[in-house]
Design a protein around this motif. Structure first.
Motif, PDB file in Angstrom:
ATOM      1  N   LEU A 140     -31.842 -11.675  44.298  1.00 47.97           N
ATOM      2  CA  LEU A 140     -32.820 -11.293  43.277  1.00 47.97           C
ATOM      3  C   LEU A 140     -32.283 -11.477  41.863  1.00 47.97           C
ATOM      4  N   ILE A 143     -33.879 -14.043  39.566  1.00 45.10           N
ATOM      5  CA  ILE A 143     -35.071 -13.739  38.771  1.00 45.10           C
ATOM      6  C   ILE A 143     -34.677 -13.470  37.329  1.00 45.10           C
ATOM      7  N   ILE A 177     -37.527 -18.796  44.580  1.00 42.72           N
ATOM      8  CA  ILE A 177     -38.371 -17.772  43.961  1.00 42.72           C
ATOM      9  C   ILE A 177     -39.486 -18.476  43.202  1.00 42.72           C
ATOM     10  N   VAL A 187     -40.355 -14.540  47.341  1.00 46.29           N
ATOM     11  CA  VAL A 187     -38.929 -14.816  47.526  1.00 46.29           C
ATOM     12  C   VAL A 187     -38.708 -15.297  48.956  1.00 46.29           C
TER      13      VAL A 187
END
Length: 255
Positions: A140, A143, A177, A187
């Motif tokens: 993540l 991002i 993503i 995702v």
């Protein structure tokens, strides 16, 4: 799964974690709730349980297809990730060595592609998890590559929808993503062969300021528990000791 409040671990002590799963409804769906409270080593805690997340468990749909496109994607632009964790730290997000798993990243239009990996000491324990939390967290971090210059705060995961796991024990991941068309992101996680590992159909982010993150960390420290411990002192029995008695006491009579 909707996150209500961060779970901040204190520098010392421990935290009790409670995961409650409800009964299945007619469609086989179950509610899930996650709470925590400070752990009193003496077993006398009176702290109330704090809610952190709630959601619904259900049977997963069919697994995503294998990712057969070239890696990294053709015409994708490489992104320098050498200072990404220093930049995140300046915004209040400090990651330890195990969580610094972002190795490479690329942009292609609105999509972000990345490679993440666990360090050796964490990779040895990957089989103990469906998906190692540090590896998921590192996925993540890609991002954030689109946000580093946006504002003083950061947009952090708030609501997860359509989360499914297709493989376990991964130590490295390829990450894709993309916008989900509803203000969030989709995702997709694959292994090095392009086989699906996990998928998040929709991840909603919420703006969190540096002050909010600092307040959460401070609150964790406020819950510290202290105990009184008797420590015996060993002295020399032959050593002369002088005593003084203050106030009215039978010990002072006949002195």
């Amino acid at each position: 799964l909707t996150l209500q409040a961060p779970l901040v671990l204190p520098e010392t002590g421990a935290v009790q974690l409670q995961v409650s799963v409800g009964e299945a409804d007619a469609e086989g769906r179950r509610t899930v709730e996650i709470h925590s409270r400070p752990h009193d080593l003496a077993g006398a805690t009176t702290a109330e349980w704090a809610a952190h997340a709630d959601g619904v468990l259900a049977v997963a749909d069919a697994a995503p297809d294998k990712h057969d496109t070239p890696w990294p994607p053709a015409r994708a632009t490489s992104v320098d990730v050498s200072d990404v964790y220093d930049t995140l730290a300046e915004k209040g997000l400090v990651y330890g060595p195990v969580f610094r798993g972002l190795r490479a990243a690329w942009r292609l239009g609105d999509e972000v592609f990345a490679e993440v990996a666990l360090p050796e000491e964490a990779a040895n324990a990957a089989d103990a998890f469906g998906l190692h939390p540090a590896l998921l967290d590192a996925a993540l971090h890609a991002i954030g590559l689109l946000q580093l210059a946006d504002s003083e705060g950061m947009r952090l995961p708030f609501a997860w929808s359509g989360v499914s796991l297709q493989a376990v024990g991964a130590t490295t991941l390829r990450v894709r993503i993309a916008p989900d068309g509803r203000g969030g992101a989709t995702v997709d996680l694959f292994d090095e062969a392009g086989l699906p590992v996990a998928r998040v159909e929709s991840l909603t982010l919420r703006e969190v300021s540096r002050e909010q993150m600092a307040a959460a960390a401070s609150a964790a420290g406020d819950e510290s528990l202290f105990q009184v411990e008797w420590v015996p002192v060993v002295g020399d029995p032959d050593e002369a000791v002088s005593w003084a008695v203050l106030g009215d006491s039978p010990l002072a009579e006949g002195g």
